[in-house]
Design a protein around this motif. Structure first.
Motif, PDB file in Angstrom:
ATOM      1  N   ASP A   1       1.013  -0.882   0.108  1.00 40.20           N
ATOM      2  CA  ASP A   1       0.166  -0.149  -0.183  1.00 40.20           C
ATOM      3  C   ASP A   1       0.463   1.217  -0.024  1.00 40.20           C
ATOM      4  O   ASP A   1       0.088   2.298   0.456  1.00 40.20           O
ATOM      5  CB  ASP A   1      -0.699   0.140   1.160  1.00 40.20           C
TER       6      ASP A   1
ATOM      7  N   GLY B   1       4.706   1.707  15.078  1.00 42.61           N
ATOM      8  CA  GLY B   1       5.112   1.815  13.507  1.00 42.61           C
ATOM      9  C   GLY B   1       6.181   2.170  13.148  1.00 42.61           C
ATOM     10  O   GLY B   1       6.716   2.716  11.590  1.00 42.61           O
TER      11      GLY B   1
ATOM     12  N   GLN C   1       4.598 -11.593  17.795  1.00 42.45           N
ATOM     13  CA  GLN C   1       3.578 -10.369  19.030  1.00 42.45           C
ATOM     14  C   GLN C   1       2.987 -11.866  19.996  1.00 42.45           C
ATOM     15  O   GLN C   1       2.502 -11.685  20.637  1.00 42.45           O
ATOM     16  CB  GLN C   1       3.421 -10.047  19.038  1.00 42.45           C
TER      17      GLN C   1
ATOM     18  N   GLU D   1       8.077  -8.087  21.360  1.00 44.53           N
ATOM     19  CA  GLU D   1       7.327  -7.790  22.690  1.00 44.53           C
ATOM     20  C   GLU D   1       6.939  -9.527  23.355  1.00 44.53           C
ATOM     21  O   GLU D   1       5.522  -8.871  23.718  1.00 44.53           O
ATOM     22  CB  GLU D   1       6.005  -7.097  21.560  1.00 44.53           C
TER      23      GLU D   1
HETATM   24  P1  ADP Z   1       2.917  -3.738  16.871  1.00 46.15           P
HETATM   25  O1  ADP Z   1       2.989  -2.014  16.411  1.00 46.15           O
HETATM   26  O2  ADP Z   1       2.401  -3.745  18.725  1.00 46.15           O
HETATM   27  O3  ADP Z   1       4.092  -4.450  16.936  1.00 46.15           O
HETATM   28  P2  ADP Z   1       1.118  -3.094  14.726  1.00 46.15           P
HETATM   29  O4  ADP Z   1       0.207  -2.618  15.074  1.00 46.15           O
HETATM   30  O5  ADP Z   1       2.288  -2.696  14.332  1.00 46.15           O
HETATM   31  O6  ADP Z   1       1.640  -3.586  15.441  1.00 46.15           O
HETATM   32  O7  ADP Z   1       1.191  -4.145  13.503  1.00 46.15           O
HETATM   33  C1  ADP Z   1       0.216  -5.655  13.952  1.00 46.15           C
HETATM   34  C2  ADP Z   1       0.050  -6.119  12.603  1.00 46.15           C
HETATM   35  O8  ADP Z   1      -0.005  -5.669  12.305  1.00 46.15           O
HETATM   36  C3  ADP Z   1       1.375  -6.612  12.193  1.00 46.15           C
HETATM   37  O9  ADP Z   1       1.358  -7.943  11.955  1.00 46.15           O
HETATM   38  C4  ADP Z   1       1.834  -5.909  11.053  1.00 46.15           C
HETATM   39  O10 ADP Z   1       2.758  -5.984  10.332  1.00 46.15           O
HETATM   40  C5  ADP Z   1       0.270  -5.355  10.889  1.00 46.15           C
HETATM   41  N1  ADP Z   1       0.047  -4.363   9.499  1.00 46.15           N
HETATM   42  C6  ADP Z   1      -0.567  -3.168  11.177  1.00 46.15           C
HETATM   43  N2  ADP Z   1       0.322  -1.936   9.929  1.00 46.15           N
HETATM   44  C7  ADP Z   1      -0.641  -2.274   8.786  1.00 46.15           C
HETATM   45  C8  ADP Z   1      -1.097  -1.987   7.607  1.00 46.15           C
HETATM   46  N3  ADP Z   1      -1.442  -0.566   7.251  1.00 46.15           N
HETATM   47  N4  ADP Z   1      -1.727  -2.622   6.697  1.00 46.15           N
HETATM   48  C9  ADP Z   1      -1.668  -3.986   6.860  1.00 46.15           C
HETATM   49  N5  ADP Z   1      -0.747  -4.809   8.051  1.00 46.15           N
HETATM   50  C10 ADP Z   1      -0.917  -3.538   9.071  1.00 46.15           C
END
Ligand code: ADP
Ligand code: ADP
Length: 230
Positions: free
Chosen positions: A15, A40, A87, A165
């Motif tokens: 994306d 992020g 995680q 984590e």
């Molecule tokens: P954390 O920061 O706690 O590691 P995230 O919220 O960044 O977790 O991500 C959780 C899951 O969602 C991960 O598997 C990540 O790859 C996925 N993910 C995060 N952001 C996006 C996005 N914009 N689109 C699709 N998948 C996402």
């Protein structure tokens, strides 16, 4: 000696999110490394590159001096040496019982039944999961699931263990239990890389702290140096 050498690694998701921006990092063998950074920052994305689940948009990753290659054979070899604990343990526990789950990895390595059992018993001992061995994984608490997921990776006997984590969502008691497991593993000369939001944990546990922000490494040093800068 150097285990991972990451050279100007960038990652762009489908994306168009740019999760890693020309990131360079050296990871040495036998160290305990903590990655800190807000949600992020790119920690999970970096981990997925370290065992070849994701491929760089640009840049290179070297493991033990050899550039990571993305063919089946090279990836199998990399994944034997680099284990990941995700995680969310539900994403890696899928067998009917705890012992079956922990056995899955070593069975796939083509070891003898005897050797598989030896590895699994050792992994259960390290993680205090032997008492759970006949339980279905979906009935376990989060802390138990996390320990079973760690046991499954340990049973593969990888050189490097990556944990995304590992203490997230756990209270102090269960977090401490996970950290005890990691300290035992560390005695086997393994390299451990984890991400965390817990600054105290990073300070007390890690040999090296890497602070990430917005797909980049802000600093990488020993905990005392890193936290003096803040
Ligand atoms: P954390 O920061 O706690 O590691 P995230 O919220 O960044 O977790 O991500 C959780 C899951 O969602 C991960 O598997 C990540 O790859 C996925 N993910 C995060 N952001 C996006 C996005 N914009 N689109 C699709 N998948 C996402
Ligand atoms: P962290 O683990 O530090 O929270 P991530 O590596 O999960 O960071 O995410 C880095 C960036 O990439 C974030 O902007 C996140 O939303 C995005 N991201 C993560 N996974 C995906 C995905 N599968 N598709 C699109 N964007 C993603």
């Amino acid at each position: 000696s150097v285990l991972f050498s990451i050279d100007q690694l960038s990652h762009r998701y489908a994306d168009d999110t740019i999760a890693l921006k020309s990131l360079s990092l050296t990871i040495k063998q036998g160290k305990k490394i903590a990655l800190l950074g807000n949600n992020g920052a790119g920690k999970s994305t970096l981990f997925l590159h370290l065992n070849g689940i994701l491929q760089p948009t640009s840049g290179k990753i070297y493991f033990k001096g050899k550039e990571v290659a993305y063919n089946r054979k090279a990836l199998l070899s990399l994944r034997r040496q680099v284990g990941i604990v995700f995680q969310d343990p539900d994403s890696q526990l899928f067998s009917a019982s705890v012992i079956q789950d922990i056995s899955f990895g070593p069975k796939n390595l083509g070891l003898s039944n005897e050797k598989v059992l030896e590895r699994v018993e050792w992994a259960m001992e390290q993680t205090e999961t032997a008492v759970l061995k006949d339980k279905p994984t979906h009935f376990l608490s989060l802390g138990q699931k996390k320990r079973v997921a760690i046991a499954g990776v340990l049973a593969m006997d990888p050189e490097v263990i990556i944990l995304d984590e590992p203490t997230a969502g756990l209270d102090a008691y269960y977090s401490k239990q996970i950290m005890n497991v990691l300290n035992i593993i560390q005695k086997q000369q393994k390299t451990i890389i984890l991400s965390t939001h817990d600054v105290n944990l990073a300070y007390e546990w890690a040999d090296e702290v890497v602070v990430m922000h917005d797909g980049e490494v802000l600093c990488h040093s020993d905990p005392v140096t890193v936290f003096q800068q803040e």
